[in-house]
Every structure is written in structure tokens, then in C-alpha cells.
Design a protein around this motif. Structure first.
Motif, PDB file in Angstrom:
ATOM      1  N   SER A 131       0.820  -1.201   0.000  1.00 44.60           N
ATOM      2  CA  SER A 131       0.000   0.000   0.000  1.00 44.60           C
ATOM      3  C   SER A 131       0.856   1.253   0.000  1.00 44.60           C
ATOM      4  O   SER A 131       0.581   2.217  -0.716  1.00 44.60           O
ATOM      5  N   LEU A 132       1.934   1.240   0.826  1.00 45.86           N
ATOM      6  CA  LEU A 132       2.846   2.375   0.829  1.00 45.86           C
ATOM      7  C   LEU A 132       3.420   2.609  -0.550  1.00 45.86           C
ATOM      8  O   LEU A 132       3.541   3.745  -1.015  1.00 45.86           O
ATOM      9  N   CYS A 133       3.775   1.505  -1.217  1.00 45.08           N
ATOM     10  CA  CYS A 133       4.366   1.592  -2.560  1.00 45.08           C
ATOM     11  C   CYS A 133       3.393   2.278  -3.510  1.00 45.08           C
ATOM     12  O   CYS A 133       3.774   3.213  -4.222  1.00 45.08           O
ATOM     13  N   VAL A 134       2.151   1.816  -3.520  1.00 43.23           N
ATOM     14  CA  VAL A 134       1.173   2.382  -4.458  1.00 43.23           C
ATOM     15  C   VAL A 134       0.952   3.862  -4.175  1.00 43.23           C
ATOM     16  O   VAL A 134       0.958   4.695  -5.084  1.00 43.23           O
ATOM     17  N   LEU A 135       0.760   4.206  -2.892  1.00 46.85           N
ATOM     18  CA  LEU A 135       0.504   5.604  -2.559  1.00 46.85           C
ATOM     19  C   LEU A 135       1.689   6.480  -2.929  1.00 46.85           C
ATOM     20  O   LEU A 135       1.512   7.601  -3.418  1.00 46.85           O
ATOM     21  N   GLY A 136       2.894   5.974  -2.705  1.00 43.33           N
ATOM     22  CA  GLY A 136       4.056   6.761  -3.045  1.00 43.33           C
ATOM     23  C   GLY A 136       4.185   6.971  -4.542  1.00 43.33           C
ATOM     24  O   GLY A 136       4.463   8.075  -5.006  1.00 43.33           O
ATOM     25  N   TYR A 137       3.984   5.912  -5.309  1.00 44.01           N
ATOM     26  CA  TYR A 137       4.107   6.049  -6.757  1.00 44.01           C
ATOM     27  C   TYR A 137       3.053   6.980  -7.324  1.00 44.01           C
ATOM     28  O   TYR A 137       3.277   7.666  -8.315  1.00 44.01           O
ATOM     29  N   CYS A 138       1.863   7.005  -6.721  1.00 45.21           N
ATOM     30  CA  CYS A 138       0.814   7.861  -7.270  1.00 45.21           C
ATOM     31  C   CYS A 138       1.024   9.323  -6.943  1.00 45.21           C
ATOM     32  O   CYS A 138       0.183  10.145  -7.308  1.00 45.21           O
ATOM     33  N   VAL A 139       2.107   9.679  -6.277  1.00 46.50           N
ATOM     34  CA  VAL A 139       2.455  11.092  -6.101  1.00 46.50           C
ATOM     35  C   VAL A 139       3.076  11.635  -7.381  1.00 46.50           C
ATOM     36  O   VAL A 139       3.247  12.848  -7.522  1.00 46.50           O
TER      37      VAL A 139
END
Lengths: 217, 344
Positions: A131-139
Motif C-alpha cells: 500500500s505504501l508503494c502504491v501511494l508513493g508512486y501515485c504522487v
């Protein structure tokens, strides 16, 4: 009572079976062999993985590549570049009211952790780091918006530039939210998607707000 | 045979910790021999603790071997040999260290599974979006029936989201009024204020409720106060954008008052006795309304606005030069509000 607890195998039945664990995509042999390759190969491979994920974010299809091989390099790079660009949008000389590097960093990571915890508590099936990965990439779209804003501000800072910046940031905010919900909302029970989408949109709204109200000194 | 691990006090008989702690039994020296093999005595000057890992590894290996069908007696013989080799003194020390290791590991894993377990909070997040919406709207409607204890849902999702929304609105307000924070950051102040209010005032009111014999649990108190912040969110969202002081006072009394009335009514229904009701509900009302007042004025540069609003209804709105939002949007909003006020 002893008979119930006795789970030992009786001697006359031969015990047989496979001891080896079925390996996934990465067997231990593969890991050991990557130690011998030149550093350039390792770096290039990681960069390619990061780049592939960037592409997945910009064109959010329902693929699980982002989720399966999560990494935090991309989010780190994006977070640092966004924080660097937001630096120095300060008020008067001594006491600046603009966000400092540490503030942006903390907001992004703390916000991502909170959203992850929230989605896990709501019964999500995704793991913490995925989840952290997805949220970070969507920045990524918002970082692009920041670049565009800075370029626009170089040209001038009147009403027209504000409207342009507003449109760009709003579009990128929508893109970020859509991209992240495309990946994250699937892991939730169907009737609770709204409960997960709201904190995500709030998170990206705060970041968009910091970008929009940035005026360089 | 019983296969209690070393130091496992619960396993009866066999190789239990109690049996080994006796220390001078036959299995210590292996095979029933009465002679201590002095030349193999190991003087372990190092920490016995460090050997624990190795010992455990060997124990695990031996247990694995046993699982493949070897008899338990063979294991004991091997163990006896192993222990005999290391010698008597070192072995006692090892046993003590091993007991400590096991106890420490058990305690740590118990503490970890107790406190770091996210599943403790899971029941409080079990809501549907419809329920959240209903509760948000209900938080503005004061109940009439105060003789019967009103139901409070012990849910934490809505309040948590409301606190974060309040933080976001505060940030917006602080930026548009260029509040200059000297010690700390904007974000830290906003988060600290909102969370501090929610958690601190909830705990304080729970303590007061305990003193006043009110029937409310901590989670219910958190939930009640959290939903009461909905009124704050609406008020601040409107008044941070339209800088009209009389508008703020109307919202403060109207919206803030409604949400306070609702919380007060719920608490009244759960408290018996006039004095207790007065104390509890008076404190809640005062704190809640004052917090809204504080949020508006502390993060808003108030220069001559107060004097202006006291003068008359046909006053031009208080023009504030917000640094980050260009004058355009401000003027548009303020002229709209002014025209609305003039037509009323």
C-alpha cells in the motif's frame, strides 16, 4: 487423555514426502547469483523496475505489477524531489511560513502510513508495504504538476498563471486519486470503497494544496 | 514420549525444565554413569546467554530428527552426551540463561501480540458508508428524549476522518492568513491542536463522567466528541474562505451550538442528578464552543475586524490580503457575500 494428545506416528507406517519447499519466482540460488553481477546491472535493473511502475501509474490499467513487486525507491525519489521543489516558498526573510523539506517529507510518509493502517483496519487484503508503494508512486502526477507550476511561475505570477496552475493541479490531483484507487480499492470489500477513497483523496488534496499555494521567493 | 523443550515448564515429566533444574540426575551425565568426565569440562567464561542460540539450534535439530521417527530415548541419550561434554558448571549457567531466554521471549512475544496487534482496533472500524453519513447528519440534530439513555455508536472511523479533515482545513486557514509559527511547523501545530483536543478533551470528559457517574465508555466519548467536530469543520471551512466576522458569529452560535446541544443532550440522557449533569454538560459545552472560537481567532489575523463588525450591518467586509491566494478569488467571494448580506 494421553491418547488424545498422542500425535506421534506409529512405527510401522513409513513416513515419506517432500522436504523441499516449493520455490516462488526468486529461488535462493538466484539471489546469491545476483551478488556476482556488476553494480551497473543491478542499478539498471532496479531503475527499469521503477520506470515500469511509473508507466503503470501514468496509464492506470488494472495490472498487478505495482502490487506484486513493490519497492520504495520510486516513492523516495518522488518524495525527495517534491520536497526539494517545495522548499523555499517562504514568507518574510527570517520566519518562513512555507513548508520545509522535513514537513513535506513527514506529511507524505505519515499520511501514507495512516491511509494504509486505515485500509487494513477496514478489512483490506493488501499488505502494508504494498500500500505504501502504491501511494508513493501515485504522487508522480503531483510532482509533474509541481514542475509545471514552477515553470509557469517563472513566466509570471498573475491571475492567468494562477488559473493555469489551478487547472493543472486539479487535473493532476484527480489523476493521482484515480490511479491510487484503481490499485487500492480492489483490495477492499465492494461496499466500503468510499471509506477508503476519502482519506486518499484528502491526502492528495493536502499535497495539491501545498503545491498550489507555493510562491517562490 | 514427552518432548518438552528445554526450559518448558508446562510439559510434564521427561525433559521438563523442572526435571533438569534438579540438575544432578542421571540424564545429566548420560547413560547412567556416575563418573564426571573432568577433562571435558568446559570453562565457559563467556556469557552463557550467547550459547543459548546455539543450544536452541541444536534442540531444534534434534527435535526435527525425532520427528522423522527416531525414538525419544535416543534423543535423551544424545542430549545427555551433549550436556556431559559441556561440563557441569557451564551447564548450570546455561540452564539459568536458557530459562531467562525463554521467559523473556515469551513475555516479549506476548507484549507484542497484545499491543502491536492492529486487530484490537478492527471492531471500531467496522462501518458502512451509509452509517457514517447518517451519523454525520445526526450529529447536528439534538435529541429531545433525555430521560432514556441514548445510544452512542462506538466507532472510530468517522471521528478520525473528521479530525484529519479539520487538520486540512486548519492548514488552509493558516496558510491564507500567513500565520507565522516560530517553534515548530504549520503541519505539526495543526495536527497537535486537533488531535490534542480530540484525545485530551475526550479523556478529561471521560474522567469527569467517571466522577459524575455517567454511563459512558471512553470509546463512546471519543466517538461523540469526534462527531461533534463536524460542526467545527463546516464552520471553519466556510469562514476561512469568506472573511466575514458577523458570519462567523452566526455560524459559531448556529452550527457550533447545534452540535454542542446534541452532545449535551446525549450526555444528559446518560447522567443522573442535577449537579452532575450541570458539571459535565457545562464543561463540555464550554470547551467545545471555546475551541471553535480559538480555532477561528488564533489562526486568523484579526486587526480591526472586531470593531468593524460591532458597528453595523451595512459594513463593507473585512478585506484581508491573503498572500498565497490572489486578490481575484478573495474579491469575488467577498463581493458575493456582501451582495447576499445586502439583499437580506
Amino acid at each position: 487423555f494421553a491418547g488424545l494428545a498422542d500425535v506421534s506416528i506409529s512405527e510401522d507406517i513409513p513416513v515419506e514426502g517432500e522436504i523441499t519447499v516449493p520455490v516462488g519466482s526468486r529461488s535462493p540460488d538466484e539471489d546469491y547469483s545476483t551478488l556476482d553481477e556488476p553494480v551497473k546491472d543491478t542499478i539498471l535493473r532496479d531503475l527499469k523496475a521503477v520506470g515500469k511502475k511509473f508507466v503503470h501509474v501514468m496509464y492506470p490499467k488494472k495490472s498487478s505489477a505495482l502490487l506484486r513487486d513493490w519497492d520504495l525507491w520510486g516513492p523516495l525519489v518522488l518524495c525527495v524531489s517534491l520536497a526539494l521543489m517545495l522548499q523555499g516558498g517562504s514568507a518574510d526573510s527570517k520566519d518562513d511560513g512555507g513548508p520545509q523539506f522535513a514537513e513535506v517529507f513527514v506529511i507524505i510518509w505519515f499520511g501514507a502510513v495512516v491511509i494504509t493502517l486505515n485500509s487494513k483496519l477496514l478489512g483490506g487484503t493488501i499488505s502494508f508495504f504494498q500500500s505504501l508503494c502504491v501511494l508513493g508512486y501515485c504522487v508522480l502526477p503531483l510532482t509533474v504538476a509541481m514542475l509545471v507550476c514552477r515553470l509557469v511561475l517563472l513566466a509570471g505570477s498573475g491571475t492567468i498563471s494562477f488559473i493555469i496552475r489551478l487547472i493543472v493541479v486539479a487535473a493532476m490531483f484527480g489523476w493521482s486519486t484515480l490511479a491510487s484507487t484503481a490499485f487500492l480499492a480492489d483490495s477492499q470489500p465492494p461496499n466500503r470503497k468510499a471509506l477508503v477513497v476519502y482519506p486518499i483523496s484528502l491526502f492528495y488534496f493536502v499535497i495539491s494544496w501545498m503545491i498550489l499555494t507555493f510562491t517562490p521567493q | 514420549g514427552q518432548r518438552g523443550g528445554v526450559g518448558n515448564m508446562a510439559a510434564p515429566g521427561g525433559r521438563s525444565g523442572a526435571a533438569e533444574w534438579g540438575g544432578f540426575e542421571d540424564n545429566v551425565q548420560g547413560g547412567g554413569s556416575a563418573v564426571i568426565d573432568m577433562e571435558n569440562m568446559d570453562d565457559t567464561s563467556g556469557s552463557s546467554f550467547e550459547d543459548m542460540g546455539e543450544m536452541h539450534q541444536r534442540m531444534k535439530e534434534e527435535e526435527e530428527e525425532e520427528a522423522e521417527g527416531e525414538a525419544g530415548a535416543a534423543e535423551e541419550e544424545e542430549d545427555g552426551e551433549f550436556l556431559g561434554v559441556k561440563g557441569l558448571r557451564g551447564q548450570l549457567g546455561r540452564q539459568v540463561a536458557d530459562q531467562m531466554w525463554q521467559a523473556g521471549k515469551r513475555q516479549a512475544s506476548r507484549a507484542f501480540s497484545l499491543y502491536a496487534n492492529i486487530d484490537i482496533l478492527r471492531p471500531y472500524f467496522d462501518v458502512e458508508p451509509v452509517q457514517v453519513r447518517t451519523r454525520l447528519l445526526e450529529s447536528m440534530i439534538p435529541v429531545k428524549m433525555i430521560n432514556f439513555p441514548q445510544k452512542i455508536a462506538g466507532e472510530l472511523y468517522g471521528p478520525l476522518m473528521l479530525v484529519f479533515t479539520l487538520v486540512a482545513i486548519l492548514l488552509h486557514g493558516m496558510k491564507t492568513s500567513d500565520t507565522i509559527i516560530r517553534e515548530g511547523t504549520l503541519m505539526g501545530t495543526a495536527i497537535g491542536t486537533c488531535f490534542g483536543y480530540w484525545l485530551g478533551v475526550s479523556s478529561f470528559l471521560y474522567f469527569l463522567a467517571y466522577l459524575c457517574n455517567a454511563q459512558i465508555t471512553l470509546v463512546q466519548m471519543l466517538s461523540l466528541l469526534g462527531y461533534g467536530l463536524f460542526g467545527h469543520c463546516i464552520t471553519l471551512f466556510v469562514t476561512y474562505n469568506i472573511h466575514f466576522h458577523s458570519l462567523f458569529y452566526i455560524f459559531w452560535l448556529g452550527v457550533g451550538g447545534l452540535s454542542t446541544l446534541r452532545m449535551v443532550a446525549v450526555l444528559l440522557s446518560r447522567t443522573v442528578g442535577h449537579t452532575q449533569r450541570l458539571i459535565l454538560c457545562g464543561t463540555l459545552a464550554a470547551l467545545h464552543m471555546l475551541f471553535l472560537l480559538y480555532l477561528h481567532f488564533a489562526y486568523h489575523k484579526v486587526v480591526e475586524g472586531i470593531l468593524d463588525t460591532l458597528e453595523g450591518p451595512n459594513m463593507p467586509p473585512f478585506q484581508r490580503v491573503a498572500r498565497d491566494i490572489p486578490v481575484v478569488s478573495n474579491v469575488v467571494l467577498n463581493t458575493t457575500a456582501k451582495s447576499v448580506a445586502l439583499t437580506l
